[in-house]
Design a protein around this motif. Structure first.
Motif, PDB file in Angstrom:
ATOM      1  N   TYR A 157       0.831  -1.203   0.000  1.00 21.08           N
ATOM      2  CA  TYR A 157       0.000   0.000   0.000  1.00 21.08           C
ATOM      3  C   TYR A 157       0.864   1.250   0.000  1.00 21.08           C
ATOM      4  O   TYR A 157       1.817   1.356   0.780  1.00 21.08           O
ATOM      5  N   ASP A 158       0.530   2.185  -0.883  1.00 25.10           N
ATOM      6  CA  ASP A 158       1.229   3.466  -0.992  1.00 25.10           C
ATOM      7  C   ASP A 158       0.333   4.574  -0.473  1.00 25.10           C
ATOM      8  O   ASP A 158      -0.817   4.709  -0.914  1.00 25.10           O
ATOM      9  N   ASN A 159       0.873   5.360   0.436  1.00 25.55           N
ATOM     10  CA  ASN A 159       0.140   6.495   1.005  1.00 25.55           C
ATOM     11  C   ASN A 159       0.935   7.770   0.791  1.00 25.55           C
ATOM     12  O   ASN A 159       2.163   7.775   0.920  1.00 25.55           O
ATOM     13  N   GLN A 160       0.218   8.837   0.491  1.00 24.81           N
ATOM     14  CA  GLN A 160       0.820  10.165   0.419  1.00 24.81           C
ATOM     15  C   GLN A 160       0.089  11.014   1.450  1.00 24.81           C
ATOM     16  O   GLN A 160      -1.113  11.270   1.316  1.00 24.81           O
ATOM     17  N   ILE A 161       0.808  11.414   2.491  1.00 26.02           N
ATOM     18  CA  ILE A 161       0.206  12.109   3.625  1.00 26.02           C
ATOM     19  C   ILE A 161       0.623  13.576   3.597  1.00 26.02           C
ATOM     20  O   ILE A 161       1.823  13.877   3.515  1.00 26.02           O
ATOM     21  N   LEU A 162      -0.349  14.470   3.668  1.00 28.21           N
ATOM     22  CA  LEU A 162      -0.038  15.891   3.694  1.00 28.21           C
ATOM     23  C   LEU A 162       0.688  16.235   4.992  1.00 28.21           C
ATOM     24  O   LEU A 162       0.196  15.965   6.087  1.00 28.21           O
ATOM     25  N   PHE A 163       1.867  16.810   4.863  1.00 24.30           N
ATOM     26  CA  PHE A 163       2.674  17.220   6.019  1.00 24.30           C
ATOM     27  C   PHE A 163       2.517  18.717   6.271  1.00 24.30           C
ATOM     28  O   PHE A 163       2.232  19.147   7.381  1.00 24.30           O
ATOM     29  N   LYS A 164       2.687  19.526   5.246  1.00 20.49           N
ATOM     30  CA  LYS A 164       2.544  20.988   5.370  1.00 20.49           C
ATOM     31  C   LYS A 164       1.763  21.502   4.169  1.00 20.49           C
ATOM     32  O   LYS A 164       2.065  21.156   3.037  1.00 20.49           O
ATOM     33  N   ARG A 165       0.767  22.312   4.443  1.00 28.68           N
ATOM     34  CA  ARG A 165      -0.060  22.899   3.386  1.00 28.68           C
ATOM     35  C   ARG A 165       0.276  24.382   3.251  1.00 28.68           C
ATOM     36  O   ARG A 165       0.461  25.083   4.243  1.00 28.68           O
ATOM     37  N   ASN A 166       0.353  24.841   2.000  1.00 25.68           N
ATOM     38  CA  ASN A 166       0.491  26.261   1.714  1.00 25.68           C
ATOM     39  C   ASN A 166       1.739  26.877   2.360  1.00 25.68           C
ATOM     40  O   ASN A 166       1.673  27.935   2.974  1.00 25.68           O
ATOM     41  N   VAL A 167       2.872  26.196   2.203  1.00 26.13           N
ATOM     42  CA  VAL A 167       4.140  26.639   2.800  1.00 26.13           C
ATOM     43  C   VAL A 167       4.880  27.547   1.822  1.00 26.13           C
ATOM     44  O   VAL A 167       4.968  27.244   0.634  1.00 26.13           O
ATOM     45  N   ARG A 168       5.422  28.628   2.335  1.00 31.35           N
ATOM     46  CA  ARG A 168       6.330  29.474   1.554  1.00 31.35           C
ATOM     47  C   ARG A 168       7.721  29.316   2.167  1.00 31.35           C
ATOM     48  O   ARG A 168       7.907  29.598   3.349  1.00 31.35           O
ATOM     49  N   PHE A 169       8.641  28.845   1.362  1.00 31.59           N
ATOM     50  CA  PHE A 169      10.023  28.717   1.822  1.00 31.59           C
ATOM     51  C   PHE A 169      10.646  30.109   1.775  1.00 31.59           C
ATOM     52  O   PHE A 169      10.832  30.678   0.710  1.00 31.59           O
ATOM     53  N   ARG A 170      10.955  30.648   2.923  1.00 37.56           N
ATOM     54  CA  ARG A 170      11.393  32.043   3.011  1.00 37.56           C
ATOM     55  C   ARG A 170      12.874  32.238   2.675  1.00 37.56           C
ATOM     56  O   ARG A 170      13.305  33.360   2.440  1.00 37.56           O
ATOM     57  N   GLN A 171      13.636  31.149   2.691  1.00 39.57           N
ATOM     58  CA  GLN A 171      15.068  31.228   2.372  1.00 39.57           C
ATOM     59  C   GLN A 171      15.351  30.365   1.152  1.00 39.57           C
ATOM     60  O   GLN A 171      14.844  29.256   1.055  1.00 39.57           O
ATOM     61  N   SER A 172      16.138  30.859   0.227  1.00 36.07           N
ATOM     62  CA  SER A 172      16.556  30.003  -0.880  1.00 36.07           C
ATOM     63  C   SER A 172      17.796  29.239  -0.434  1.00 36.07           C
ATOM     64  O   SER A 172      18.548  29.694   0.427  1.00 36.07           O
ATOM     65  N   GLY A 173      17.969  28.056  -0.997  1.00 39.74           N
ATOM     66  CA  GLY A 173      19.109  27.218  -0.640  1.00 39.74           C
ATOM     67  C   GLY A 173      18.651  25.799  -0.344  1.00 39.74           C
ATOM     68  O   GLY A 173      17.538  25.399  -0.683  1.00 39.74           O
ATOM     69  N   THR A 174      19.529  25.048   0.299  1.00 39.21           N
ATOM     70  CA  THR A 174      19.259  23.636   0.563  1.00 39.21           C
ATOM     71  C   THR A 174      18.604  23.445   1.922  1.00 39.21           C
ATOM     72  O   THR A 174      19.145  23.853   2.949  1.00 39.21           O
ATOM     73  N   TYR A 175      17.439  22.809   1.894  1.00 38.36           N
ATOM     74  CA  TYR A 175      16.728  22.379   3.093  1.00 38.36           C
ATOM     75  C   TYR A 175      16.998  20.889   3.246  1.00 38.36           C
ATOM     76  O   TYR A 175      16.910  20.140   2.276  1.00 38.36           O
ATOM     77  N   THR A 176      17.294  20.452   4.464  1.00 37.62           N
ATOM     78  CA  THR A 176      17.486  19.027   4.722  1.00 37.62           C
ATOM     79  C   THR A 176      16.364  18.552   5.626  1.00 37.62           C
ATOM     80  O   THR A 176      16.102  19.151   6.675  1.00 37.62           O
ATOM     81  N   PHE A 177      15.702  17.483   5.192  1.00 32.31           N
ATOM     82  CA  PHE A 177      14.617  16.878   5.961  1.00 32.31           C
ATOM     83  C   PHE A 177      15.075  15.487   6.387  1.00 32.31           C
ATOM     84  O   PHE A 177      15.387  14.652   5.538  1.00 32.31           O
ATOM     85  N   ASP A 178      15.143  15.251   7.697  1.00 33.29           N
ATOM     86  CA  ASP A 178      15.486  13.935   8.240  1.00 33.29           C
ATOM     87  C   ASP A 178      14.223  13.336   8.839  1.00 33.29           C
ATOM     88  O   ASP A 178      13.637  13.916   9.761  1.00 33.29           O
ATOM     89  N   LEU A 179      13.818  12.171   8.321  1.00 34.95           N
ATOM     90  CA  LEU A 179      12.624  11.480   8.807  1.00 34.95           C
ATOM     91  C   LEU A 179      13.061  10.352   9.723  1.00 34.95           C
ATOM     92  O   LEU A 179      13.926   9.549   9.366  1.00 34.95           O
ATOM     93  N   GLU A 180      12.460  10.325  10.907  1.00 33.56           N
ATOM     94  CA  GLU A 180      12.796   9.332  11.927  1.00 33.56           C
ATOM     95  C   GLU A 180      11.495   8.699  12.403  1.00 33.56           C
ATOM     96  O   GLU A 180      10.540   9.411  12.725  1.00 33.56           O
TER      97      GLU A 180
END
Length: 147
Positions: A102-125
């Protein structure tokens, strides 16, 4: 073949980032943080951020708790907790299923504006009680521009 790739990419014009990582032996060990580095250049448009989860039928829970650690281009960090609901109250798996996967796509953040340009790192635990969480096969992220 090239025409197919062009059609697929043109149909997915909202995609900013989309990547999934396979977990070794379909087990998510608490010590295994799944990391995604995302280069963001658009600081004006709004985006939706999704978490992708692929689980097998024998997964022992109806949900999955995640700790999502975000590191901003400035170096600032922030941690969110997200409950991913994978089954309904009757135990029926949600998401798209093929066989016993089963594949699920779960909304984490809605209507987000990234205020800084550059590399964002997301670590999922994984934030479940088991040290070695069975039958989670893949985990990923998708970021879409809202049009």
């Amino acid at each position: 073949m090239i025409c197919t790739a062009i059609l697929v990419s043109s149909c997915d014009s909202k995609r900013v980032f989309d990547d999934n990582k396979t977990l070794p032996d379909n087990i998510w060990d608490k010590t295994n943080k799944v990391s995604f580095a995302v280069n963001i250049t658009d600081t004006v448009s709004a985006h939706n951020v999704y978490i992708n989860v692929r689980n097998a039928d024998g997964y022992p829970y109806g949900n999955l708790y995640l700790f999502i650690h975000t590191k901003f281009p400035s170096g600032q960090t922030f941690t969110d907790t997200l409950e991913c609901v994978l089954a309904d109250a009757n135990g029926k798996w949600l998401g798209d299923g093929l066989g016993d996967i089963y594949d699920n796509q779960i909304l984490f953040k809605r209507n987000v504006r990234f205020r800084q340009s550059g590399t964002y790192t997301f670590d999922l635990e994984q934030g479940m009680r088991l040290e070695k969480l069975p039958l989670i096969m893949d985990v990923g992220m998708r970021i879409e521009k809202i049009k």
